[in-house]
Design an enzyme around this catalytic site. Structure first.
Site, PDB file in Angstrom:
ATOM      1  N   LYS A   1     -40.938  19.633-137.006  1.00 49.47           N
ATOM      2  CA  LYS A   1     -42.288  19.569-137.584  1.00 49.47           C
ATOM      3  C   LYS A   1     -42.845  18.158-137.396  1.00 49.47           C
ATOM      4  O   LYS A   1     -42.111  17.169-137.543  1.00 49.47           O
ATOM      5  CB  LYS A   1     -42.222  19.935-139.066  1.00 49.47           C
TER       6      LYS A   1
ATOM      7  N   SER B   1     -47.353  25.109-144.550  1.00 48.73           N
ATOM      8  CA  SER B   1     -47.829  24.267-143.470  1.00 48.73           C
ATOM      9  C   SER B   1     -46.905  24.206-142.255  1.00 48.73           C
ATOM     10  O   SER B   1     -47.346  23.787-141.189  1.00 48.73           O
ATOM     11  CB  SER B   1     -48.048  22.843-143.984  1.00 48.73           C
TER      12      SER B   1
ATOM     13  N   SER C   1     -44.101  25.302-148.057  1.00 45.41           N
ATOM     14  CA  SER C   1     -44.442  25.128-146.639  1.00 45.41           C
ATOM     15  C   SER C   1     -43.350  25.487-145.645  1.00 45.41           C
ATOM     16  O   SER C   1     -43.616  25.576-144.447  1.00 45.41           O
ATOM     17  CB  SER C   1     -44.893  23.687-146.388  1.00 45.41           C
TER      18      SER C   1
END
Lengths: 495, 103
Positions: A82, A157, A181
């Site tokens: 990420k 996210s 997330s």
């Protein structure tokens, strides 16, 4: 070998092929790079593909050779990261214009550990800007799409990491979870994602959003691989004072099958209320029936402050964010909007042009909650509710070993469906926020499909009880024996 | 009055947060924030008088590290990627105006 052969692979299967000499790291890397070239123009899971460095690293691993006696567990395995986790020499943008072109001068602790374990950094994945969002639509570089249906969001996210796993652009990934997330995108994409106990994984090198909530979490296609990844990234780290001074997670913490069969599973009634899609509830109820047949005990419990956790979170998290994001001022790194005027003018120009709408909204909200005269009415109240939410879980775990809930009250929604009303987007996290506020571990596992869309089941455990949690997750995965995702990308478009 | 944020308050907060907005944008953010804050009213249903606040969840005793400096070699990289640097310094626009009186 081609990609389809890998559909049901775990890391151990790749390692077996390496050991037999039937596969080498460069070959494996090439297969994933080709897959990215094939489908990422449709999915947009990656913000940066680390092709050259990854290739050099794979070559180096091959030259050094694979020592069978002490072979590191992720030797030659590509992993997607990420884009809010710092990678030395590799751009790290948090999907924000304000960090466009930022190249960290150091590696996050988790990256150091992955590399020591033999992993190859495949690339950086898309996300909601600064991890603020539940759909990956808040990325300054454009949204990621759900591999199961390109018209739908992958969740967020960590939507890029989840989409990359579901489409098999990568066999492993890291995400981060502040209010859900890791888990919500894992549910939306039919893969596995763990939010660890607060402090079990070092946050050193994770770009801060809300420091009292942020945790890096492993994401994978199977529970087995999630465990492998968690063993590597967990454990004490002197560089993060909030990291618990305990050794890394060990498989020895996972109970045997006969122990799992004796477990009492709590169902918090507040998580099966009217607002949840009945097809999600139905799918989970089928799973529960299966568990009862296997001998487990299912018991209803209550977490009475569940419905207050969301409001408290949207006080606490933006407050911390408004403070953490004060560092983006155009001085030390990232974007600077220079030009005429004073230092103050430069601050205003840089922040106004660098941050997107949702980040600005949360900075304003947090600044308001913390401002003089409102601190008691909001921030203090938020922290008090946090105590009640934690106590709810403590009481529940006196009656049961683990909790099972839906991850999300809804199926993956359409792009644009929830962007007009920020509060409606916030509601997407209603079942992942309470455990985050309590700092306890929770895992998202695919438990079925409805109309070709995955349904996520959440297992919540007490602090540092990841072993117990994995025990049930492994048991469930075997019991359900669902096919691992490999959707035909772009074939599902409706006419 | 909590729960009823005003446009002027949002204007002031924007200044504190070093963000500038057009009137149109400010109105939009004001509406969003008013909506969200209105939801916070729900917390008033709870009696929180005797509840102690949780500022930070820690399920373990934080460790104490020896307070010893560590040699770090990355400072050149930090300066290399800075928006504006010279030698070992970050360059910023003028901080103090000429005509400004220093008290």
């Amino acid at each position: 070998m081609n990609l389809r052969d890998f559909r049901n692979f775990t890391i151990r299967d790749y390692q077996d092929l390496f050991a037999k000499g039937e596969l080498v790291p460069r070959e494996l890397l090439t297969i994933f790079l080709e897959r990215i070239r094939e489908v990422d123009s449709l999915l947009h899971a990656f913000l940066f593909v680390n092709e050259d460095r990854a290739f050099a690293r794979a070559q180096k691993l091959e030259e050094e050779g694979r020592d069978r006696s002490v072979c590191p567990p992720l030797w030659g395995i590509p992993i997607a990261i990420k884009d809010n986790i710092c990678t030395l020499g590799i751009p790290t943008t948090c999907a924000s214009r304000i960090l466009e072109g930022y190249i960290p001068p150091y590696n996050a602790t988790v990256i150091e550990r992955l590399e020591a374990a033999g992993a190859i950094i495949l690339g950086k994945t898309n996300m909601d800007e600064f991890a603020m969002g539940s759909s990956t639509e808040n990325s300054a570089y454009g949204p990621t799409r759900n591999p199961f249906d390109l018209e739908r969001v992958p969740g967020g996210s960590s939507g890029g990491s989840a989409a990359a796993l579901a489409s098999l652009e990568a066999p492993l990934a890291l995400g981060s979870d502040t209010g859900g997330s890791v888990r919500q995108p894992a549910a939306f994409c039919g893969i596995v994602g763990l939010r660890p106990t607060y402090g079990r994984v070092s946050r050193y090198g994770l770009v801060s959003f809300a420091s009292s909530l942020d945790q890096i979490g492993p994401m994978a296609r199977t529970v087995e691989d999630t465990i492998t990844l968690f063993e590597i990234i967990s454990g004490r780290d002197e560089r993060d004072s909030t990291c618990a001074p305990y050794p890394p997670f060990s498989r020895a913490e996972i109970p045997q099958e006969e122990e799992v069969r004796k477990m009492i599973i709590g169902l918090p009634r507040e998580y099966f209320s009217e607002g949840v899609d009945s097809r999600i509830v139905g799918t989970i109820e089928e799973v529960l029936k299966g568990l009862e047949k296997e001998g487990l005990t299912i018991r209803e419990v209550s977490l009475p402050h569940t419905s207050y956790a969301l409001e408290a979170y949207y006080i606490v998290a933006p407050s911390e964010a408004s403070s953490n994001l004060a560092r983006y001022d155009g001085v030390l790194y990232g974007l600077r909007e220079g030009g005429e005027g004073t230092l103050q003018d430069m601050y205003f120009r840089t922040r106004t042009s660098g941050f997107g709408a949702e980040v600005k909204r949360r900075i304003l909200l947090g600044t308001y909650s913390l401002s003089s005269g409102y601190y008691d009415a909001y921030y203090l109240k938020g922290m008090k509710v946090r105590t009640l939410v934690r106590q709810d879980f403590e009481r529940a775990f006196q009656e049961c070993h683990l909790l099972i809930t839906p991850v999300s009250p809804v199926f993956p929604f359409f792009l644009g469906e929830r962007t007009k009303n920020p509060y409606e987007m916030y509601l997407a996290d209603v079942f992942t926020i309470p455990s985050a506020m309590a700092g306890i571990p929770a895992l998202s596992l695919n438990c079925g499909y409805v109309d070709n869309l995955p349904v996520g089941l959440q297992i919540i455990a007490g602090p540092f009880q990841e072993g117990v949690l994995f025990g049930l997750a492994l048991f469930l995965e075997q019991m359900l024996s669902l096919p691992l995702p490999l959707p035909e990308i772009g074939q599902q478009r409706r006419s | 009055m909590p729960g009823h944020v005003s446009l002027e308050e949002v204007r002031k907060i924007a200044q504190l947060a070093k963000l500038s907005f057009s009137e149109e944008e400010l109105t939009r953010f004001f509406q969003d924030i008013s909506d969200i804050i209105a939801h916070f009213e729900k917390l008033n249903e709870l009696d929180l008088e005797d509840v102690s606040p949780t500022s930070h969840i820690s399920w373990s005793q934080p460790p104490m590290n020896p307070d010893e400096p560590v040699d770090w070699q990355g400072s050149d990289l930090v300066l290399k990627h800075a928006p504006c640097a010279a030698g070992r310094y970050f360059i910023v626009p003028k901080v103090v105006e000429k005509e400004e009186k220093l008290s």
